[in-house]
Scaffold this motif. Structure first.
Motif, short mmCIF file in Angstrom:
data_model
loop_
_atom_site.label_atom_id
_atom_site.label_comp_id
_atom_site.label_asym_id
_atom_site.label_seq_id
_atom_site.Cartn_x
_atom_site.Cartn_y
_atom_site.Cartn_z
N LEU A 1 1.00 -5.01 -4.57
CA LEU A 1 1.36 -5.90 -3.33
C LEU A 1 0.64 -7.14 -3.53
O LEU A 1 0.74 -8.08 -2.67
CB LEU A 1 0.91 -5.15 -1.97
CG LEU A 1 1.75 -3.99 -1.61
CD1 LEU A 1 1.20 -3.11 -0.50
CD2 LEU A 1 3.30 -4.21 -1.56
N ASP A 52 1.82 -8.88 -0.01
CA ASP A 52 3.12 -8.88 0.06
C ASP A 52 3.73 -7.67 0.92
O ASP A 52 2.95 -6.92 1.12
CB ASP A 52 3.87 -8.76 -1.31
CG ASP A 52 3.48 -10.04 -2.09
OD1 ASP A 52 3.14 -11.01 -1.98
OD2 ASP A 52 3.78 -9.61 -3.41
N GLY A 53 4.97 -7.92 1.69
CA GLY A 53 5.44 -7.08 2.45
C GLY A 53 6.07 -5.84 2.23
O GLY A 53 6.12 -4.76 2.68
N GLN A 54 6.20 -6.07 0.76
CA GLN A 54 6.85 -4.60 -0.17
C GLN A 54 6.55 -5.04 -1.54
O GLN A 54 6.45 -5.93 -2.07
CB GLN A 54 8.27 -4.48 0.45
CG GLN A 54 9.06 -5.68 -0.06
CD GLN A 54 10.90 -5.40 0.11
OE1 GLN A 54 10.92 -4.29 0.96
NE2 GLN A 54 11.66 -6.10 -0.33
N ALA A 98 12.73 -0.46 -3.18
CA ALA A 98 11.51 -1.03 -2.67
C ALA A 98 10.64 -0.12 -1.93
O ALA A 98 11.16 0.62 -1.26
CB ALA A 98 12.24 -2.28 -1.89
N GLY A 121 7.87 -0.57 1.02
CA GLY A 121 7.17 -1.40 1.99
C GLY A 121 5.60 -1.29 1.93
O GLY A 121 5.07 -0.19 1.62
N ALA A 122 5.03 -2.11 2.62
CA ALA A 122 3.58 -2.19 2.35
C ALA A 122 2.78 -1.03 3.11
O ALA A 122 2.00 -0.44 2.63
CB ALA A 122 3.14 -3.63 2.83
N GLN A 147 4.19 1.64 3.74
CA GLN A 147 4.20 3.17 2.87
C GLN A 147 3.26 3.37 2.07
O GLN A 147 2.36 4.31 1.89
CB GLN A 147 5.58 3.23 2.66
CG GLN A 147 5.75 4.58 1.56
CD GLN A 147 7.13 4.80 1.11
OE1 GLN A 147 8.18 3.91 1.56
NE2 GLN A 147 7.46 5.42 -0.13
N GLN A 148 2.88 2.03 1.33
CA GLN A 148 1.97 1.99 0.17
C GLN A 148 0.42 2.38 0.77
O GLN A 148 -0.19 2.98 0.03
CB GLN A 148 1.98 0.67 -0.69
CG GLN A 148 1.27 0.51 -1.61
CD GLN A 148 1.49 1.27 -2.86
OE1 GLN A 148 2.61 2.14 -2.89
NE2 GLN A 148 0.61 1.44 -4.04
#
Length: 689
Positions: free
Chosen positions: A36, A57-59, A108, A110-111, A113-114
């Motif tokens: 990210l 980053d957002g994703q 993709a 998402g942030a 989820q990560q």
């Protein structure tokens, strides 16, 4: 781009662990969220929380992943195994250059989820130096019980649990609430961003920013000292420690009972610092002031009067203990304590402290003689060496080991041992650290050098040398102490001779063994490290040291300085380049039919340039040798630099690898003579540039 905020609230974290924990958290989070692109990473830490804020980053963007499988000709079983491994069907494969390849599109991520997938595992493996269990049944550990986990992405909660299939992890889940000061604002409140967290905590009597806490403490201490017309005894390490103890630092000033003001100021300062984390102050004349400063962790309705009184009462009890040791220790003379050192083990292979003292006494006399001291000073050095370790048997040093030497000086003065002896006992541990003063009185210098020389020779003789970052006997510090004492006092001593004499004082079976031969090189390396820290040309020192350590450090450093000045000039730089060129040619040709040694034959010179170089080398060799013998190092460098023009002309005009084998051999011998001439000064190949 989004703001990610992770805060971990727990019980009080030991001050010494806070900063490293904050930095570790920032590193681990950055690694976990690397896809990210984390940036603007800001760790923070304090008594009851560590945390990190960063932009991400957002994703993680959609991507294509290619996995190469078996060859086209591979057995069907191999292909089936590859498909099972990746959960793919046969029609998903394509042939590329004779191999089956699986191309998959990764969606993709998402942030949030990560974060939810990586942060729990990160917290489970967090590298605290020491951690603890609490409660019942969970194997999740933390430095102190972990109470809250705040995890926000652009102000929104990122939900996750620390529980696993077999462990409930104390029921810890991500939330969005924290609390202010434990006593002044304990109510929980919602967190929405890093900026809001800082301001909300400050309003609730918690300073989140570690740099701001340090600034508040330093400014508060100085303000209290100025208000009382006193000078603060600077102690940066103590400031850093109390910054990790107080979330809302408030500086208060207490008074020391007059009955204890006759204690040595070092005793008062160490007792206050070690036991209570108080700051010492000085009066305008430099004497200990009857006041102390300390840091409280909250505001007080009475301005802190009750807290000050309580701390004054505690300090009276501490000083009463110090008074007891001070009075009791002085009833026994230092000289009468020396015999007790025979019962104190220094090292299993070296015997007692008493045996070590006898070695230091003998060595102090040798060092004093080498320094050119008269018999009176020599006797004083040996007397001080005899008494130097006696304070190890005192109650005060037993209570405060930091006062070794200092107390011995006070007790020696009380016993009327004389100023020179008393000062030497007090100063023989100097310098204790990198920025400490070195002893300057000749008797003190002799004892300080004898102490360190015995330590180094003894442990090198046993083979107990530093390795990597490990140095349990502080041998690097001892070596650096010797170097600093010699440099600061401009002493013309032969260290190699002193090392040999110190070794003769060791037990007979250790005098020639272990790593003694490596000790001069160890000292040389410490000298290189010191010069590097001072911004000096340590590569020039390495060039001078290539022939071995000159035991006279003053002469060595003067020679190094002259060489550094020379190679900093145009002539010096060009001479260095020409010398390296000659060495490179010679190295290549030596592989063919070398070594090419011996004096060149002047009768074989056919070009004026080689004749000029031969004559210049002969003249320079004589001048360099004479100048070095008489320690006229600047003249030696001038003589070497004078070769620059003839060397340049030689390489411009003369072909070393002449078709005539006799001329070629003669010219290679001439190049070898260049190296021999310059090597008398230094190994120029060690010099950068």
């Amino acid at each position: 781009m989004a703001e990610f905020l992770l805060v971990l609230d727990c019980e009080e974290i030991p001050a010494r662990m806070q900063e490293s924990a904050g930095q570790d958290l920032a590193r681990l989070v950055s690694e976990a969220l690397a896809p990210l692109s984390p940036r603007d990473v800001t760790p923070f830490w304090g008594a009851r929380r560590i945390g990190v804020s960063l932009q991400i980053d957002g994703q993680i963007a959609e991507s294509t992943q290619s996995e190469r499988g078996p060859r086209e000709s591979a057995p069907e079983q191999a292909l089936a195994g590859f498909l099972r491994k990746h959960g793919a069907e046969r029609d998903a494969l394509v042939l590329e250059n004779g191999f089956w390849v699986l191309n998959r599109t990764l969606p993709a991520i998402g942030a949030a989820q990560q974060i939810a997938e990586t942060v729990p595992a990160l917290l489970w493996r967090f590298p605290w130096p020491k951690s603890m269990r609490w409660g019942h049944g969970s194997g999740f550990t933390w430095v102190r019980p972990l109470r809250r986990v705040i995890c926000l992405l652009d102000g929104a909660l990122v939900p996750f649990s620390l529980a696993t299939e077999t462990d409930d992890a104390h029921g810890l889940v991500a939330g969005s609430q924290t609390a202010g000061h434990r006593f002044m604002a304990p109510e929980p409140f919602e967190v929405t961003s890093f900026g809001q967290l800082k301001s909300a905590l400050f309003a609730r009597k918690v300073v989140l920013d570690p740099a701001q806490r340090l600034s508040i403490i330093r400014d508060g201490l100085q303000a209290q000292a100025d208000k009382a017309g006193l000078t603060l005894v600077q102690d940066d390490k103590l400031v850093e420690e109390v910054s990790g103890l107080a979330e809302w630092p408030v500086v208060l000033l207490g008074r020391i009972d007059d009955a204890y003001m006759d204690l040595p100021p070092e005793v008062m300062q160490v007792s206050m610092r070690i036991n209570q984390r108080y700051f010492a102050l000085r009066s305008a004349d430099g004497t200990a002031a009857p006041h102390f400063a300390f840091i409280a962790n909250m505001d007080f309705a009475d301005g802190g009067a009750l807290t000050i009184a309580g701390n004054e009462r505690v300090l009276r009890a501490r000083f009463a203990d110090a008074r007891h040791f001070w009075d009791l220790d002085r009833k026994t003379k230092l000289a009468e304590r020396v015999a007790a050192l025979d019962g104190v083990t220094f090292h299993a292979k070296l015997g007692s402290q008493g045996a070590r003292v006898q070695r230091i006494v003998a060595l102090a006399g040798i060092v004093a003689k080498a320094m050119g001291l008269d018999d009176t000073a020599k006797n004083q050095a040996q007397r001080a060496a005899l008494l130097a370790k006696a304070d190890l048997t005192t109650g005060m040093v037993g209570e405060f080991p930091e006062l070794q030497g200092v107390m011995g000086g006070y007790y020696a003065r009380h016993d009327d041992e004389g100023d020179a002896v008393s000062d030497a006992v007090a100063e023989h541990y100097m310098p204790r650290g990198l920025n400490d003063e070195t002893p300057r009185a000749p008797v003190s210098v002799a004892v300080a050098l004898a102490d360190r020389l015995d330590l180094l020779t003894a442990f090198f003789a046993m083979g107990e040398t530093p390795s990597g970052s490990g140095d349990p006997y502080a041998l690097r510090r001892a070596a650096l102490g010797i170097i600093r004492i010699i440099r600061d006092n401009g002493l013309r001593l032969d260290l190699t001779t002193l090392i040999a004499q110190a070794a003769q004082n060791l037990p007979e079976n250790m005098r020639d063994g272990g790593e003694l031969a490596a000790l001069p090189g160890f000292l040389a390396e410490r000298l290189r490290v010191q010069l590097r820290s001072e911004g000096e040309r340590y590569d020039v020192l390495a060039a001078v040291l290539a022939g071995g350590l000159d035991g006279d450090l003053v002469r060595l450093l003067t020679r190094t300085s002259a060489l550094a000045e020379m190679v900093g000039t145009d002539d010096g730089r060009n001479l260095l380049a020409a010398g390296k060129r000659a060495a490179n040619i010679l190295r290549i040709e030596n592989r063919k039919d070398g070594p090419h040694q011996g004096a060149p034959d002047h009768a074989l010179y056919v070009q004026d340039e080689e004749r000029a170089l031969g004559e210049a080398l002969a003249s320079a060799q004589t001048a360099i040798h004479a100048a070095l013998e008489q320690e006229r190092f600047a003249e030696a460098m001038i003589a070497a630099a004078s070769l620059r023009s003839v060397l340049d002309r030689f390489f411009e005009v003369v072909t070393v690898n002449d078709p005539d084998s006799a001329r070629r051999l003669n010219r290679l011998r001439l190049l070898a003579q260049i190296g021999e001439t310059l090597t008398e000064i230094a190994d120029f190949s060690q010099i950068e540039g």
